[in-house]
Design a protein around this motif. Structure first.
Motif, PDB file in Angstrom:
ATOM      1  N   GLU A 272       0.829  -1.211   0.000  1.00  0.00           N
ATOM      2  CA  GLU A 272       0.000   0.000   0.000  1.00  0.00           C
ATOM      3  C   GLU A 272       0.861   1.258   0.000  1.00  0.00           C
ATOM      4  N   ASN A 273       1.934   1.219   0.771  1.00  0.00           N
ATOM      5  CA  ASN A 273       2.806   2.397   0.816  1.00  0.00           C
ATOM      6  C   ASN A 273       3.512   2.632  -0.517  1.00  0.00           C
ATOM      7  N   TYR A 274       3.910   1.557  -1.166  1.00  0.00           N
ATOM      8  CA  TYR A 274       4.517   1.691  -2.491  1.00  0.00           C
ATOM      9  C   TYR A 274       3.509   2.267  -3.480  1.00  0.00           C
ATOM     10  N   LEU A 275       2.285   1.740  -3.474  1.00  0.00           N
ATOM     11  CA  LEU A 275       1.278   2.217  -4.424  1.00  0.00           C
ATOM     12  C   LEU A 275       0.955   3.693  -4.196  1.00  0.00           C
ATOM     13  N   LYS A 276       0.890   4.079  -2.938  1.00  0.00           N
ATOM     14  CA  LYS A 276       0.632   5.481  -2.602  1.00  0.00           C
ATOM     15  C   LYS A 276       1.742   6.360  -3.171  1.00  0.00           C
ATOM     16  N   ALA A 277       2.985   5.936  -2.930  1.00  0.00           N
ATOM     17  CA  ALA A 277       4.128   6.719  -3.415  1.00  0.00           C
ATOM     18  C   ALA A 277       4.100   6.820  -4.931  1.00  0.00           C
ATOM     19  N   ILE A 278       3.849   5.690  -5.600  1.00  0.00           N
ATOM     20  CA  ILE A 278       3.827   5.687  -7.067  1.00  0.00           C
ATOM     21  C   ILE A 278       2.695   6.580  -7.572  1.00  0.00           C
ATOM     22  N   TYR A 279       1.543   6.486  -6.906  1.00  0.00           N
ATOM     23  CA  TYR A 279       0.410   7.338  -7.311  1.00  0.00           C
ATOM     24  C   TYR A 279       0.772   8.820  -7.194  1.00  0.00           C
TER      25      TYR A 279
ATOM     26  N   GLY B 121       0.038  14.390 -12.298  1.00  0.00           N
ATOM     27  CA  GLY B 121       0.544  15.597 -12.917  1.00  0.00           C
ATOM     28  C   GLY B 121       1.740  15.378 -13.817  1.00  0.00           C
ATOM     29  N   ASN B 122       2.146  14.113 -14.018  1.00  0.00           N
ATOM     30  CA  ASN B 122       3.095  13.887 -15.121  1.00  0.00           C
ATOM     31  C   ASN B 122       2.811  12.567 -15.812  1.00  0.00           C
ATOM     32  N   GLN B 123       2.841  12.611 -17.107  1.00  0.00           N
ATOM     33  CA  GLN B 123       2.422  11.484 -17.941  1.00  0.00           C
ATOM     34  C   GLN B 123       3.410  10.314 -17.916  1.00  0.00           C
ATOM     35  N   ASP B 124       4.696  10.633 -17.675  1.00  0.00           N
ATOM     36  CA  ASP B 124       5.747   9.636 -17.827  1.00  0.00           C
ATOM     37  C   ASP B 124       5.683   8.516 -16.794  1.00  0.00           C
ATOM     38  N   SER B 125       6.561   7.558 -17.028  1.00  0.00           N
ATOM     39  CA  SER B 125       6.755   6.494 -16.053  1.00  0.00           C
ATOM     40  C   SER B 125       7.413   7.068 -14.804  1.00  0.00           C
TER      41      SER B 125
END
Lengths: 214, 214
Positions: A7-14, A19-23
């Motif tokens: 969950e913490n990883y997903l939050k960080a990635i989100y 506001g930016n399209q890139d990976s």
DNA sequence: AAAATAATTTAGACAAGTCTAAATTATTAA
DNA sequence: TTAATAATTTAGACTTGTCTAAATTATTTT
């Protein structure tokens, strides 16, 4: 279903995605979570297996709709708990973040639902961030970054992007809290600075990118 | 300082300790936590290193004052959250246990303190169990087990020892909730049964060890 | 008091999440 | 477009908490 770490990883990635399209780069995630790039690579593989992110090695990740939904549900809980901690338990706005960081992982949709109702279905948290709804939709309500304002005039401080206690304490000492009305009286293109007046006090020069406003 | 797992072990050991002087057996802990005896042995060694329990191999453990304090602080949090979930969020008394089991591990004394104040410094949780104070003292207020009552007469149901949802739902359907007044009208020594009357309804035969009363 | 049974501990392994150091791939500079 | 640098991944190891199977110690039975 998902672990606290996932969950913490997903939050960080989100957050790094918005506001930016890139990976999102491995190193950016590592920086954001204060962990090593090697650990991030490992976890990304796991999240990719679960179709939470799309992963192409050496090229970072993109969060999927599935992953985004998980992230938004955690962010929803986080912000509701922040409202609870401030409104109900009278914590100060620089104290709530770390506690909410723990409470957000208590996994019960019923609890979230009832907390929401008890708090009166708030739409923003104490830092001015919008609370995603049950379906993972975010209504941002016309907020605009102070750094992107081009016209002088009256504005309301609706929130901040920097949640660090030291910054929040600094703002509070100055009398700038969410809801404060202020006026931009002068803008200088040379160094992107602006003069603002607020709280019937003397003018104060604030750096750009200070706050979201509308 | 202590992990969630350690806290759960200490809680289990504390609960198995109360009301009996002996050491707590490895198998009892394993049963209570639904884990293997081998795992319990491993964890006990760790807790012993930290002076949370006194361990003599093949002879079970005794909790130390230090371990007891940790256990009581977790139990305090658990019971305060239960009050919050019932009184504030309107959960039913058979729904609060599992949620409190997660919330109790949120590690902030300040949070516990403010929650306590918000709830009006409650002394008992929704199941009638006393809430330990900040210093780890438990005030049990003269509660007595229904199975140990020897005199007929009027009593108030102050709580239950069995927290399983199915039992709590059964009691609620019968109209027996904490605060209910009931009368013991007959006691039969032959099979330790008793007849009680409550809620202006017809008499009902209840098994012994049903509830704590005073 | 020895034999049988039950409980406990040890040994070795596994999963999740982390790390450092080495190898690989991308990117930037010349 | 090759060389240098930067970023990423792999390899191998560590920690926490868990497991099963085997070995050890206690307890109970006869």
């Amino acid at each position: 279903m998902t672990t606290t770490t996932e969950e913490n990883y997903l939050k960080a990635i989100y957050h790094l995605s918005t506001g930016n399209q890139d990976s999102v780069l491995t190193s950016a995630i590592a920086g954001s979570l204060s962990t090593s790039s090697a650990s991030v690579t490992d976890m990304i593989k796991k999240l990719s297996e679960k179709n939470m992110v799309e992963y192409e090695r050496y090229h970072g990740v993109k969060i999927t709709r599935k992953g985004e939904k998980v992230a938004l549900s955690i962010i929803r809980r986080h912000r509701l708990w922040e409202v609870f901690l401030m409104d109900t338990l009278k914590f100060k706005w620089d104290e709530v973040h770390d506690l909410a960081e723990e409470l957000e992982h208590v996994s019960s949709d019923e609890l979230t639902k009832r907390l929401d109702a008890f708090l009166g279905f708030p739409k923003f948290d104490p830092h001015g961030d919008p609370i995603p709804d049950t379906n993972g939709k975010v209504h941002s309500n016309g907020q605009v970054l102070l750094s992107e304002i081009t016209k002088k005039g009256k504005y309301i401080l609706s929130g901040v992007n920097d949640h660090s206690p030291s910054f929040l304490q600094y703002l509070e000492k100055k009398g700038l809290i969410p809801g404060s009305i202020f006026s931009i009286v002068e803008m200088d293109e040379f160094d992107n600075s602006m003069q603002i007046i607020f709280s019937n006090k003397s003018p104060s020069l604030l750096a750009k990118k200070l706050a979201k406003t509308f």
